[in-house]
Design a protein around this motif. Sequence first.
Motif, short mmCIF file in Angstrom:
data_model
loop_
_atom_site.label_atom_id
_atom_site.label_comp_id
_atom_site.label_asym_id
_atom_site.label_seq_id
_atom_site.Cartn_x
_atom_site.Cartn_y
_atom_site.Cartn_z
N ALA A 1 -9.18 -6.35 4.02
CA ALA A 1 -8.89 -5.26 4.96
C ALA A 1 -8.78 -5.78 6.39
O ALA A 1 -7.87 -5.42 7.13
CB ALA A 1 -9.97 -4.18 4.86
N THR B 1 -6.82 0.91 7.08
CA THR B 1 -7.41 0.06 6.04
C THR B 1 -7.55 0.83 4.73
O THR B 1 -7.62 0.23 3.65
CB THR B 1 -8.79 -0.46 6.46
OG1 THR B 1 -9.64 0.64 6.75
CG2 THR B 1 -8.67 -1.33 7.70
N GLN B 2 -7.62 2.13 4.78
CA GLN B 2 -7.60 2.98 3.59
C GLN B 2 -6.47 3.98 3.75
O GLN B 2 -6.44 4.75 4.71
CB GLN B 2 -8.92 3.74 3.43
CG GLN B 2 -10.12 2.87 3.15
CD GLN B 2 -11.40 3.69 3.06
OE1 GLN B 2 -12.43 3.31 3.57
NE2 GLN B 2 -11.33 4.83 2.40
N THR C 1 -8.51 8.62 1.17
CA THR C 1 -9.96 8.58 1.05
C THR C 1 -10.34 8.34 -0.41
O THR C 1 -9.51 8.53 -1.32
CB THR C 1 -10.59 9.90 1.52
OG1 THR C 1 -10.20 10.95 0.61
CG2 THR C 1 -10.15 10.25 2.93
N GLY D 1 -11.90 5.91 6.63
CA GLY D 1 -12.36 6.99 5.77
C GLY D 1 -13.30 7.92 6.50
O GLY D 1 -13.44 7.88 7.73
N CYS E 1 -16.44 3.69 5.44
CA CYS E 1 -16.71 2.26 5.32
C CYS E 1 -17.95 1.87 6.14
O CYS E 1 -17.97 2.09 7.36
CB CYS E 1 -15.51 1.45 5.79
SG CYS E 1 -15.80 -0.34 5.82
N VAL F 1 -6.17 -2.07 -2.52
CA VAL F 1 -6.13 -0.82 -1.74
C VAL F 1 -5.59 -1.06 -0.33
O VAL F 1 -5.51 -0.12 0.46
CB VAL F 1 -7.53 -0.18 -1.65
CG1 VAL F 1 -8.04 0.20 -3.02
CG2 VAL F 1 -8.52 -1.12 -0.95
N ASN F 2 -5.20 -2.29 -0.03
CA ASN F 2 -4.69 -2.62 1.30
C ASN F 2 -3.18 -2.80 1.27
O ASN F 2 -2.59 -3.03 0.22
CB ASN F 2 -5.37 -3.90 1.82
CG ASN F 2 -6.87 -3.73 1.95
OD1 ASN F 2 -7.34 -2.85 2.64
ND2 ASN F 2 -7.63 -4.58 1.27
#
Length: 459
Positions: free
Chosen positions: A263, A320-321, A324, A385, A391, A429-430
């Motif tokens: 991330a 970065t996300q 959620t 998030g 995070c 997820v990135n």
Amino acid sequence: MKLPDGPKISPRSLGHQFETNPLGFMDAMSDRYGDIFTITADSAPLVIVSNPEGMKQIFTNAKEITASGKLNQGGAAIVGHNGLLALDGLPHRNRRKLLMSPMRGTQTSTYGRHICKITEKVMNQLTLSQSFLAYPTMQKITLEVVLPSLFGLHEGERYEQFRQLFSKLINYARSRWLEISLSYPFLKRDLGRWSPWGYWLDLQRQFDKLLHAEIAERRQQVDSSRTDVLSELVFAADETGQPMTYEYIRDLFPSLLFGGQDASATAISWSLYWVHSIPGVRERLLEELDSLGESPEPEKIIALPYLSAVCNETLRIYPTQVVTFPRLVESPIEVMGYKLDPGTVVRGCIYLAHQREDLYPQPKQFKPERFLEKEYSPYEFLPFGGGVRRCPGEQLALFEMKLVLATILSHYQLALAHKTVEKPKARGVNYPPASGLKMVMLGQRPRQERSPQLVTSST
């Protein structure tokens, strides 16, 4: 129950669209259905919300909409069955608190100087006038940065063992081979380290061996001055008052490693892209950095308003996300005028919230100034998030991002290797730059251009 409108799509097609053009898919859904829509891809409807008021309802109605750990069990093979993502209630709160205290404690001048030093070490390895890929280069930096905060390791044989092993673990966790093994249960067989699943298990066994040895040494040689995450966990109690088991300790690290390396590397790579793409941004940043004078302390660097705005704008465009973590409706509740029944899964779309024209005029444009002109609520700007799943390493990530970017800009002259527009590509997820971001090392920044130097130059 009347769900919001949305596409009816097969899980295979949904997975393909997310893999090939995930953000484009989200944009298309938002254009067609607005700021709340339902994706019906399997038995449980998935409601996507991007309206700030809807985000607030999701995060604050914790009794009706729970951040259930069972919704994250699909990633347990990678991030552990006892990690933060899989836990609920008191165990989750207890271990989250244990993690946040030492991570906040790393935001000191000493650790800041370490970040700058590691950045210079990696950048100095690049060849003058040669092109390089920024994303894997930033991964090298962020991996070496995260080891001290998580494990308290700075050098030595075990440091090198952890560093090399983590690089293999993280890269393989994002590989096509492991993805295939996880998708087809019959492939999850240990046929030795030359088989896809067997290789993953072998890496995990190597990690267990190293971590066991490190924990045993910490317990034999107590050092109360250590402030890293592992030292905190080794002597911590769980929610029942009992010492943390090895499995509990081990499973807390994978998600921290992935976030701490992937991330952060993604965010820094995008910041380099925007800074070198948009006229005037680099010059304004350097002017602000130079205004601090000779050898500024890290605390002064991270407080710079324009540097903060550049980092925030980078995280706004590619957070970065992107979404959620999923929430589960446990009892009937109304969200944005829709009555949702138990069993409905809800996710906030951070990417779409950051693309709202009413909040961010010309949202596709990189405009750091917007963060100097307005303060956004945690439901309007939420790159890490929100709610109980926010995070835990957010502050450390921003601390690192600012110092790495400031060090690179103050000491080196870089340029983009081509003028093509960079697109994001899903990696776990990135969403780092699809090309890896090809840049050229032009050389050291001439001293006559910079009156100050970052603190590492004098250490």
